[in-house]
Write a protein that holds these residues in place. Structure first.
Motif, PDB file in Angstrom:
ATOM      1  N   ASN A  50       0.817  -1.212   0.000  1.00  0.00           N
ATOM      2  CA  ASN A  50       0.000   0.000   0.000  1.00  0.00           C
ATOM      3  C   ASN A  50       0.854   1.267   0.000  1.00  0.00           C
ATOM      4  O   ASN A  50       0.511   2.255  -0.651  1.00  0.00           O
ATOM      5  N   VAL A  51       1.946   1.231   0.731  1.00  0.00           N
ATOM      6  CA  VAL A  51       2.800   2.415   0.828  1.00  0.00           C
ATOM      7  C   VAL A  51       3.392   2.757  -0.536  1.00  0.00           C
ATOM      8  O   VAL A  51       3.396   3.912  -0.963  1.00  0.00           O
ATOM      9  N   TYR A  52       3.865   1.720  -1.248  1.00  0.00           N
ATOM     10  CA  TYR A  52       4.419   1.948  -2.585  1.00  0.00           C
ATOM     11  C   TYR A  52       3.372   2.614  -3.479  1.00  0.00           C
ATOM     12  O   TYR A  52       3.665   3.548  -4.227  1.00  0.00           O
ATOM     13  N   GLY A  53       2.135   2.115  -3.412  1.00  0.00           N
ATOM     14  CA  GLY A  53       1.081   2.645  -4.269  1.00  0.00           C
ATOM     15  C   GLY A  53       0.794   4.115  -4.022  1.00  0.00           C
ATOM     16  O   GLY A  53       0.556   4.870  -4.965  1.00  0.00           O
ATOM     17  N   ASP A  54       0.819   4.529  -2.757  1.00  0.00           N
ATOM     18  CA  ASP A  54       0.539   5.936  -2.467  1.00  0.00           C
ATOM     19  C   ASP A  54       1.729   6.836  -2.762  1.00  0.00           C
ATOM     20  O   ASP A  54       1.571   8.004  -3.106  1.00  0.00           O
ATOM     21  N   ARG A  55       2.931   6.297  -2.619  1.00  0.00           N
ATOM     22  CA  ARG A  55       4.123   7.107  -2.908  1.00  0.00           C
ATOM     23  C   ARG A  55       4.367   7.240  -4.404  1.00  0.00           C
ATOM     24  O   ARG A  55       5.025   8.180  -4.850  1.00  0.00           O
TER      25      ARG A  55
END
Length: 939
Positions: free
Chosen positions: A920-925
């Motif tokens: 999820n973090v990769y997707g938002d960054r």
């Protein structure tokens, strides 16, 4: 041969299984058990006064009688709604396919990759056509999208003005909804001609229609530059099909583009449900309401999709939310996106060119016969000056089986669409007294400066599936990636994923319901009027309220309409200062967001250790705010899954301080036939027909959120100015998502009073059975005074995480390996799972789910006792894909079989997630909300 009644088809456990479950809970009968769950002071003394159950065959016969009261004329009314050809491959394989319509909102992305891809296609198509950088995964309808665009402009504009300018050539229903939304927020809506009436230095935003409701196409480039110079933003409502021929809003300089995707293969349905769109610039991404599909990576480094930037959502932001809209129209957005995939850019442009050419022929014929076409340019719509012939033309048109748009006494409108054939043009001209079409081509009237030169929809997905064979396989492949109710139980708390029976769905695609324009004369929609009336009677009887409106097309809209009714009531009594809304801390996230949108100030009240409203804190705050108290919003049974015994006391307390009681109907499926909010003290409730009354979720929409009120609030129910002589429209169509109301009517008719009550009782029984079975391995967070829950139970993983490190996401993702959708994660309490089995799940399926959870409990125990390190556990590596389990090398501390087949029964029937756990973090960054660029395919 014995025919089972519908009740036994809908309710999972049979009588003997119900008795077995009741006895496992320590009771001798279902009646005794229910008496222990429902507080005696609110229990109904008698059964609901509804008709006895009809069989499926009988109910469909009665529904056919209702349908036959609707008249299916050919409508050329336009005004945002068009006849369209739904490609039959999409009709059968999406709209009528339970793999698509029974799916849940894609909050668990690993089991939602199919519909996420379809929605990403939708976003990409919208971005391409509008010339914008970012689009969401759909809105409720064009009018509410316009209202959302207005508030986005206010948040993001650098202007301090409170004025919002709306072009008078916008759709009338859109203007109505914008005015409703503006009033509680102290926004002043100015309606006029932007060329002459707009002061660009004293507005924060402007709404333009492109092409206008009149059909006129204006070049707004210079105007938009002036508006930007005055520090305001521009929203443009644009017709998607017209944008295949017209310069895009983004190229013209607009900041936001909104509109409807209805004419991309979605039936008229008397106004809904349809997918709207909203697109904007990259810089406004955190202000864009609704859902946003983005690209990310999974645990194996593969590309994967997920909902992005979920911290924008009202469930998290609550009273700080920019909107209460968490709903999309997923099923309809999927249909519209697949219409774009099937036709491709060349097919869409060909359809648009044909429509425009036929409109130009019609204009030439009308001019040749002496009529004045008022618009000097057009795509598909003409405004015709008809003077004193207007009424006669309308009469002649209806006699010929067609409807034209009633503008006023001296002019009318005609809008053409992809279904128009030569004989339709002959019929339209005949209504005007013109005998036949003259030979020859007509001049095309799109202004040269506005003809589209930029490419759109060049991505391979829009250029690969144009044969029915390829389209069929593409749709099947996407559906196979997803987990919906057609595969397994979806045990989500608060969202009620119950059976959507085929008999309930059948009438939706009947032309008598699906092919009606929402603005036809009332005489042509008598079947819908009767359906509306009968549903009102049934739902008022079930709820204890006096009046109901079906205009809200989502639960969030129903909340908003209910609070507007309370606000209107106070204002009518001279109590406009009453603006405090008390909301318990356990409330749905939409509650505080809705209150804020109605101009109310939210005051949060505490809950006690049992998850119930803290009466001492409530009394103190009701007393503190007594002079200004507008309302309380409570959910019953509570969001914590408990029937609070002091609910009457809460209602009396609020009424004693001059406030109104809003009972959130999200959990009404635990009350039907047993208690009525309108009788224990509620003044208003919204109902989620997609939860309690069987309208399917469709992957995250459509829904219907009717608002029911006591008689003193009835004058303040929503309605349109022209159609209902009211000033508080909350959605574009009079009956909201009208075409799916037959689903609820069929459910009530086939269940009858006794069946509806039994459904409630079994829903409560199933939840308590699960709570009892799981309690040996997991703490159950809240129960009532007798240790029982309502229709859902909350498993508390916080102590487990503290002891072992295993968290709620590990359990949710591991359940995918067992073939189950996860329960609701971390709502209403962080670190918990909320489970709601519904009445439709059999004892076999309940036990299968419990077996999976208890097996996961054993895996947690292995971490707890040290025999399996957390970082090596199947829990943290879940879900396991085919790619992982079949890889040549296996470096896990447990066998492949435990990863892929944790229960032996899974070897016979196994759902394989298409991707591993998503980052999820990769997707938002690395936010990317449209299809991957062409270059990635070339590689």
């Amino acid at each position: 041969m014995i025919h089972a009644d519908f009740q036994s088809r809908h309710i999972g456990p049979d009588a003997s299984e119900q008795q077995q479950m009741v006895e496992s809970l320590g009771y001798s009968s279902l009646a005794e058990f229910i008496s222990a769950v429902i507080p005696g002071n609110i229990r109904l003394p008698a059964a609901l006064d509804l008709a006895e159950a009809s069989s499926e065959t009988q109910a469909l016969k009665l529904m056919r009688e209702l349908a036959d009261k609707n008249q299916v004329l050919r409508s050329f009314i336009g005004q945002g709604y068009y006849n369209t050809h739904t490609p039959l491959v999409i009709l059968r394989n999406v709209m009528e396919n339970p793999a698509w319509y029974t799916a849940y909102t894609p909050y668990q992305p690993e089991i939602s990759q199919g519909r996420l891809e379809a929605l990403l296609n939708y976003q990409t198509m919208i971005c391409d056509l509008t010339g914008m950088e970012l689009a969401n995964a759909s809105m409720l309808d064009e009018a509410t999208a316009a209202a959302e665009a207005m508030t986005l402009c206010q948040r993001m504009s650098k202007s301090k003005s409170l004025n919002f300018f709306v072009d008078a050539d916008c759709l009338p229903q859109t203007i109505d909804v914008v005015m409703t939304r503006a009033e509680p927020l102290d926004i002043n809506v100015i309606i006029g001609n932007p060329a002459t009436d707009l002061d660009v230095d004293d507005v924060f935003g402007v709404l333009l229609q492109y092409p206008g409701a009149s059909g006129q196409i204006n070049d707004y480039r210079a105007l938009i530059e002036r508006i930007h110079a005055g520090k305001a933003l521009v929203a443009m409502a644009a017709d998607l099909l017209a944008l295949t021929l017209l310069t895009s809003p983004g190229e013209l300089g607009a900041d936001v583009a909104i509109g409807s995707a209805q004419r991309f293969g979605v039936p008229l349905g008397f106004g809904g449900p349809h997918a709207a769109y909203m697109a904007t610039r990259e810089q406004y991404k955190r202000s864009l309401p609704g859902r946003l599909v983005g690209r990310s990576k999974d645990s194996q480094g593969n590309d994967a999709l997920r909902l992005a930037l979920q911290t924008r959502e009202q469930h998290i932001r609550r009273e700080k939310a920019t909107s209460n809209i968490c709903t999309a129209q997923v099923l309809l957005a999927v249909m519209a996106s697949m219409y774009g995939v099937y036709h491709g850019p060349h097919g869409l442009r060909a359809i648009a060119n044909t429509i425009h050419a036929k409109t130009s022929v019609l204009a030439a014929e009308l001019k040749g016969a002496g009529f004045t076409v008022e618009n000097s340019s057009w795509f598909d719509t003409l405004t015709i000056a008809t003077g004193d012939k207007t009424a006669d033309i309308h009469t002649a048109a209806r006699a010929l089986g067609i409807n034209l748009r009633e503008i006023d006494d001296s002019k009318l409108g005609v809008s053409l669409d992809e279904t128009v054939e030569a004989e339709d043009l002959h019929t339209i001209l005949a209504a005007f007294g013109i005998d036949s079409l003259a030979a020859g081509e007509a001049e095309l009237l799109i202004p040269e400066a506005l003809r589209r030169s930029s490419e759109f929809m060049i991505h391979p997905v829009f250029n690969s599936y144009h044969s029915e064979t390829e389209m069929l396989r593409y749709l099947r492949g996407l559906a196979d990636k997803d987990l919906a109710l057609d595969r397994a139980m979806i045990p989500l708390g608060s969202c009620t994923m119950k059976l959507n029976a085929t008999a309930e769905m059948i009438p939706v695609t009947w032309p008598e319901f699906g092919a009606l324009h929402p603005f036809i004369p009332a005489a042509q929609a008598q079947g819908y009027a009767e359906l509306d009336k009968q549903l009102q009677v049934a739902l008022c009887e079930a709820t204890g309220y006096d009046n109901i409106s079906f205009q809200p097309n989502a639960g969030s809209q129903g909340e908003y309409a209910g609070l507007l009714a309370i606000r209107g009531y106070h204002h009518s009594r001279g109590d406009s200062h009453r603006n405090i809304c008390l909301i318990p801390s356990s409330a749905h996230g939409t509650n505080p967001a809705s209150a804020q949108m109605c101009g109310m100030k939210v005051v949060v009240t505490a809950c006690n250790a049992n998850g119930e409203v803290d009466m001492e804190d409530l009394r103190a705050k009701a007393e503190q705010h007594s002079d200004n108290l507008a309302a309380i919003m409570i959910t019953y049974p509570s969001t914590h899954g408990v029937f609070e015994e002091n609910v009457r006391e809460i209602c009396e307390l609020i009424h004693g301080h001059g406030g109104q009681v809003y009972v959130d109907g999200a959990n009404f499926n635990a009350m039907v036939g047993l208690c009525k909010p309108g009788e224990f003290g509620g003044d208003v409730s919204h109902l989620n027909l997609h939860k309690t009354f069987c309208i399917p979720h469709g992957g995250g929409g459509p829904g219907v959120g009717p608002v029911a009120v006591k008689s003193h609030l009835a004058p303040f129910l929503p309605g349109h100015r022209v159609m209902e002589n009211k000033t508080s429209a909350v959605s574009a169509a009079q009956l909201g998502s009208a075409s799916i109301l037959p689903i609820t009517w069929m459910y009530i008719t086939m269940m009858g009073a006794a069946g509806l009550q039994r459904a409630t009782e079994v829903a409560i029984l199933n939840a308590n059975y699960i709570a009892k079975r799981l309690s040996v391995a997991f703490p159950i967070l809240y129960t009532g005074s007798r240790g029982l829950v309502a229709h859902e139970c909350i498993v508390d993983l916080r102590p487990i995480k503290e002891e072992t490190g295993v968290d709620v996401e590990d359990v949710a993702k591991r359940l995918i390996d067992y073939g189950f959708h996860a329960p609701t994660m971390s709502f209403p309490v962080a670190g918990t799972l909320m489970i709601e089995p519904t009445e439709s799940e059999s004892l076999y399926e309940l036990d299968r789910f419990c077996d999976a959870m208890l097996k996961i409990g054993e895996e947690i125990e292995a971490v707890r006792n040290g025999s399996m390190p957390l970082e090596a556990s199947p829990l943290v590596n879940a879900p396991h894909t085919v790619e992982m389990v079949s890889a040549d090398s296996w470096d896990k501390a447990y066998p492949r079989s435990q990863g892929g087949f944790p229960l032996e029964s899974l070897r016979k029937n196994k759902y394989w997630p298409p991707v591993g756990r998503i980052d999820n973090v990769y997707g938002d960054r690395n936010l990317a909300c449209s299809c991957a660029p062409i270059e990635s395919y070339m590689e």
